[in-house]
Write a protein that holds these residues in place. Structure first.
Motif, PDB file in Angstrom:
ATOM      1  N   ALA A   1       0.843  -1.187   0.000  1.00 26.23           N
ATOM      2  CA  ALA A   1       0.000   0.000   0.000  1.00 26.23           C
ATOM      3  C   ALA A   1       0.885   1.246   0.000  1.00 26.23           C
ATOM      4  CB  ALA A   1      -0.904   0.010   1.220  1.00 26.23           C
ATOM      5  N   PRO A   2       0.483   2.264  -0.734  1.00 24.91           N
ATOM      6  CA  PRO A   2       1.285   3.491  -0.732  1.00 24.91           C
ATOM      7  C   PRO A   2       1.259   4.155   0.651  1.00 24.91           C
ATOM      8  CG  PRO A   2      -0.767   3.813  -1.941  1.00 24.91           C
ATOM      9  CD  PRO A   2      -0.683   2.364  -1.578  1.00 24.91           C
ATOM     10  N   LEU A   3       2.312   4.894   0.935  1.00 27.75           N
ATOM     11  CA  LEU A   3       2.393   5.591   2.222  1.00 27.75           C
ATOM     12  C   LEU A   3       1.363   6.712   2.282  1.00 27.75           C
ATOM     13  CD1 LEU A   3       6.233   6.034   2.743  1.00 27.75           C
ATOM     14  CD2 LEU A   3       4.731   4.447   3.889  1.00 27.75           C
ATOM     15  N   THR A   4       0.812   6.894   3.454  1.00 26.53           N
ATOM     16  CA  THR A   4      -0.058   8.044   3.643  1.00 26.53           C
ATOM     17  C   THR A   4       0.819   9.273   3.854  1.00 26.53           C
ATOM     18  OG1 THR A   4      -0.147   7.761   6.036  1.00 26.53           O
ATOM     19  CG2 THR A   4      -1.818   6.588   4.731  1.00 26.53           C
ATOM     20  N   ARG A   5       0.219  10.433   3.752  1.00 22.87           N
ATOM     21  CA  ARG A   5       0.993  11.657   3.970  1.00 22.87           C
ATOM     22  C   ARG A   5       1.503  11.751   5.404  1.00 22.87           C
ATOM     23  NH1 ARG A   5      -2.229  16.368   0.639  1.00 22.87           N
ATOM     24  NH2 ARG A   5      -1.707  15.579  -1.427  1.00 22.87           N
ATOM     25  N   THR A   6       0.725  11.244   6.340  1.00 21.04           N
ATOM     26  CA  THR A   6       1.155  11.268   7.735  1.00 21.04           C
ATOM     27  C   THR A   6       2.400  10.400   7.918  1.00 21.04           C
ATOM     28  OG1 THR A   6      -1.143  11.577   8.419  1.00 21.04           O
ATOM     29  CG2 THR A   6       0.399  10.845  10.112  1.00 21.04           C
ATOM     30  N   GLU A   7       2.397   9.213   7.290  1.00 23.39           N
ATOM     31  CA  GLU A   7       3.575   8.348   7.369  1.00 23.39           C
ATOM     32  C   GLU A   7       4.775   9.003   6.691  1.00 23.39           C
ATOM     33  OE1 GLU A   7       1.395   3.988   7.332  1.00 23.39           O
ATOM     34  OE2 GLU A   7       1.830   4.995   5.435  1.00 23.39           O
ATOM     35  N   ARG A   8       4.524   9.686   5.593  1.00 25.22           N
ATOM     36  CA  ARG A   8       5.597  10.386   4.883  1.00 25.22           C
ATOM     37  C   ARG A   8       6.180  11.490   5.769  1.00 25.22           C
ATOM     38  NH1 ARG A   8       9.552  10.606   1.888  1.00 25.22           N
ATOM     39  NH2 ARG A   8       9.665  12.028   0.158  1.00 25.22           N
ATOM     40  N   CYS A   9       5.325  12.225   6.474  1.00 25.71           N
ATOM     41  CA  CYS A   9       5.794  13.253   7.410  1.00 25.71           C
ATOM     42  C   CYS A   9       6.711  12.644   8.467  1.00 25.71           C
ATOM     43  CB  CYS A   9       4.612  13.932   8.097  1.00 25.71           C
ATOM     44  SG  CYS A   9       3.739  15.144   7.113  1.00 25.71           S
ATOM     45  N   THR A  10       6.280  11.526   9.034  1.00 24.31           N
ATOM     46  CA  THR A  10       7.063  10.864  10.074  1.00 24.31           C
ATOM     47  C   THR A  10       8.415  10.414   9.536  1.00 24.31           C
ATOM     48  OG1 THR A  10       5.011  10.107  11.082  1.00 24.31           O
ATOM     49  CG2 THR A  10       7.021   8.981  11.757  1.00 24.31           C
ATOM     50  N   ASN A  11       8.420   9.806   8.339  1.00 23.59           N
ATOM     51  CA  ASN A  11       9.674   9.337   7.755  1.00 23.59           C
ATOM     52  C   ASN A  11      10.629  10.491   7.471  1.00 23.59           C
ATOM     53  OD1 ASN A  11       8.759   6.725   7.835  1.00 23.59           O
ATOM     54  ND2 ASN A  11       8.209   6.637   5.673  1.00 23.59           N
ATOM     55  N   LEU A  12      10.106  11.589   6.913  1.00 26.17           N
ATOM     56  CA  LEU A  12      10.964  12.728   6.601  1.00 26.17           C
ATOM     57  C   LEU A  12      11.497  13.385   7.869  1.00 26.17           C
ATOM     58  CD1 LEU A  12       9.178  14.373   3.563  1.00 26.17           C
ATOM     59  CD2 LEU A  12      11.416  13.305   3.586  1.00 26.17           C
ATOM     60  N   SER A  13      10.674  13.476   8.910  1.00 22.34           N
ATOM     61  CA  SER A  13      11.134  14.065  10.158  1.00 22.34           C
ATOM     62  C   SER A  13      12.257  13.226  10.762  1.00 22.34           C
ATOM     63  CB  SER A  13       9.976  14.194  11.142  1.00 22.34           C
ATOM     64  OG  SER A  13      10.405  14.849  12.309  1.00 22.34           O
ATOM     65  N   ARG A  14      12.125  11.914  10.671  1.00 23.89           N
ATOM     66  CA  ARG A  14      13.172  11.014  11.160  1.00 23.89           C
ATOM     67  C   ARG A  14      14.454  11.190  10.336  1.00 23.89           C
ATOM     68  NH1 ARG A  14      10.687   6.168  10.597  1.00 23.89           N
ATOM     69  NH2 ARG A  14       9.408   6.717  12.377  1.00 23.89           N
ATOM     70  N   GLN A  15      14.304  11.370   9.023  1.00 24.01           N
ATOM     71  CA  GLN A  15      15.465  11.596   8.170  1.00 24.01           C
ATOM     72  C   GLN A  15      16.172  12.900   8.523  1.00 24.01           C
ATOM     73  OE1 GLN A  15      14.722  11.211   3.929  1.00 24.01           O
ATOM     74  NE2 GLN A  15      13.288   9.544   4.315  1.00 24.01           N
ATOM     75  N   VAL A  16      15.384  13.935   8.856  1.00 22.17           N
ATOM     76  CA  VAL A  16      15.985  15.216   9.249  1.00 22.17           C
ATOM     77  C   VAL A  16      16.748  15.040  10.562  1.00 22.17           C
ATOM     78  CG1 VAL A  16      15.517  17.607   9.926  1.00 22.17           C
ATOM     79  CG2 VAL A  16      14.288  16.613   8.005  1.00 22.17           C
ATOM     80  N   ASP A  17      16.171  14.314  11.512  1.00 15.12           N
ATOM     81  CA  ASP A  17      16.873  14.050  12.779  1.00 15.12           C
ATOM     82  C   ASP A  17      18.217  13.370  12.535  1.00 15.12           C
ATOM     83  OD1 ASP A  17      14.932  15.172  14.426  1.00 15.12           O
ATOM     84  OD2 ASP A  17      13.851  13.275  14.676  1.00 15.12           O
ATOM     85  N   GLU A  18      18.209  12.347  11.683  1.00 11.11           N
ATOM     86  CA  GLU A  18      19.449  11.632  11.386  1.00 11.11           C
ATOM     87  C   GLU A  18      20.450  12.536  10.672  1.00 11.11           C
ATOM     88  OE1 GLU A  18      18.162   8.254   9.142  1.00 11.11           O
ATOM     89  OE2 GLU A  18      17.193   7.318  10.882  1.00 11.11           O
TER      90      GLU A  18
END
Length: 101
Positions: free
Chosen positions: A31-48
């Motif tokens: 299933a494609p990612l929801t926008r909320t999941e995309r937000c979470t993934n990008l925020s985690r990438q910024v932290d890293e």
């Protein structure tokens, strides 16, 4: 004799079609990612990225964009939040990682 071989070939063809259809039905559907999941993934990438690129000149601006992006995501404005988070990554010199869809 010819009729026998035609019926054998027909049986083999039907068996191969059934097994091909069975193999296709067991394929995993992602299933494609929801926008909320995309937000979470990008925020985690910024932290890293902030941890690994702590010496970058744009760290303060990237942190500000991350806060704004997280705020947009929390306020149901995920498209704007995703853009902010992606821009924060770009400031740090990191390309946003898109999961396979």
């Amino acid at each position: 004799m010819q009729r026998f071989w035609i019926s054998v070939m027909g049986a083999l063809l039907s068996i191969s079609l059934v097994t091909a259809a069975d193999g296709a039905s067991t394929a995993k559907v992602v299933a494609p990612l929801t926008r909320t999941e995309r937000c979470t993934n990008l925020s985690r990438q910024v932290d890293e990225a902030l941890e690994t690129h702590a010496a970058a000149t744009q760290v303060t601006a990237a942190k500000a964009l991350q806060r704004r992006g997280n705020r947009f995501c929390a306020n149901k404005k995920q498209a704007q939040g995703i853009r902010m988070l992606a821009n924060a990554l770009k400031l740090l010199g990191v390309a946003p990682i898109d999961p396979v869809q």
